[in-house]
Scaffold this motif. Structure first.
Motif, PDB file in Angstrom:
ATOM      1  N   ALA A  51       0.829  -1.207   0.000  1.00  0.00           N
ATOM      2  CA  ALA A  51       0.000   0.000   0.000  1.00  0.00           C
ATOM      3  C   ALA A  51       0.864   1.258   0.000  1.00  0.00           C
ATOM      4  CB  ALA A  51      -0.922  -0.008   1.207  1.00  0.00           C
ATOM      5  N   LYS A  52       1.933   1.244   0.776  1.00  0.00           N
ATOM      6  CA  LYS A  52       2.834   2.393   0.829  1.00  0.00           C
ATOM      7  C   LYS A  52       3.459   2.656  -0.545  1.00  0.00           C
ATOM      8  CE  LYS A  52       6.921   4.123   3.216  1.00  0.00           C
ATOM      9  NZ  LYS A  52       7.967   3.831   4.202  1.00  0.00           N
ATOM     10  N   ALA A  54       2.219   1.758  -3.447  1.00  0.00           N
ATOM     11  CA  ALA A  54       1.163   2.190  -4.367  1.00  0.00           C
ATOM     12  C   ALA A  54       0.829   3.669  -4.168  1.00  0.00           C
ATOM     13  CB  ALA A  54      -0.082   1.332  -4.182  1.00  0.00           C
ATOM     14  N   VAL A  55       0.744   4.107  -2.910  1.00  0.00           N
ATOM     15  CA  VAL A  55       0.451   5.521  -2.631  1.00  0.00           C
ATOM     16  C   VAL A  55       1.592   6.402  -3.124  1.00  0.00           C
ATOM     17  CG1 VAL A  55       0.176   7.200  -0.757  1.00  0.00           C
ATOM     18  CG2 VAL A  55      -1.120   5.059  -0.728  1.00  0.00           C
ATOM     19  N   LYS A  56       2.819   5.963  -2.912  1.00  0.00           N
ATOM     20  CA  LYS A  56       3.981   6.740  -3.365  1.00  0.00           C
ATOM     21  C   LYS A  56       3.983   6.853  -4.892  1.00  0.00           C
ATOM     22  CE  LYS A  56       9.006   6.940  -3.139  1.00  0.00           C
ATOM     23  NZ  LYS A  56      10.226   6.273  -2.700  1.00  0.00           N
ATOM     24  N   ALA A  58       1.411   6.599  -6.905  1.00  0.00           N
ATOM     25  CA  ALA A  58       0.292   7.434  -7.324  1.00  0.00           C
ATOM     26  C   ALA A  58       0.603   8.910  -7.123  1.00  0.00           C
ATOM     27  CB  ALA A  58      -0.968   7.045  -6.557  1.00  0.00           C
ATOM     28  N   SER A  59       1.205   9.258  -5.991  1.00  0.00           N
ATOM     29  CA  SER A  59       1.528  10.670  -5.752  1.00  0.00           C
ATOM     30  C   SER A  59       2.602  11.168  -6.722  1.00  0.00           C
ATOM     31  CB  SER A  59       1.970  10.879  -4.307  1.00  0.00           C
ATOM     32  OG  SER A  59       3.206  10.257  -4.064  1.00  0.00           O
ATOM     33  N   GLU A  60       3.564  10.317  -7.055  1.00  0.00           N
ATOM     34  CA  GLU A  60       4.578  10.712  -8.043  1.00  0.00           C
ATOM     35  C   GLU A  60       3.952  10.897  -9.421  1.00  0.00           C
ATOM     36  OE1 GLU A  60       7.637   7.771  -7.793  1.00  0.00           O
ATOM     37  OE2 GLU A  60       8.421   8.562  -5.904  1.00  0.00           O
ATOM     38  N   SER A  61       2.992  10.037  -9.773  1.00  0.00           N
ATOM     39  CA  SER A  61       2.314  10.160 -11.063  1.00  0.00           C
ATOM     40  C   SER A  61       1.511  11.454 -11.141  1.00  0.00           C
ATOM     41  CB  SER A  61       1.384   8.968 -11.298  1.00  0.00           C
ATOM     42  OG  SER A  61       2.115   7.781 -11.343  1.00  0.00           O
TER      43      SER A  61
END
Length: 75
Positions: A51-52, A54-56, A58-61
């Protein structure tokens, strides 16, 4: 310190009879790390690192997309 007396080799395992001053005669068995890593697993995994990541990602994207929009508008 250690002296090998006999050895038996197979494709993924190797056994040696060794004399160790602390323990006496012991059988040293070498196993392939990749097979051992899969042998103990039961198909379980920890969701928190996934999850960490995936969140990272997504935020970079989102940051990359926002930066590209700002750069294209200023040109």
């Amino acid at each position: 310190m250690e002296s090998s007396i006999s050895s038996v080799s197979t494709s993924s395992k190797s056994k040696r009879l060794l004399f160790d001053r602390r323990y006496g005669w012991v059988i040293d068995e070498w196993k392939d790390p990749s097979e051992e890593a899969l042998a103990g697993g039961r198909g379980m995994f920890c969701i928190l690192p996934i999850a960490k990541a995936a969140v990272k990602m997504a935020s970079e994207s989102v940051s990359l997309a926002a930066n590209s929009v700002v750069i294209s508008k200023s040109s």
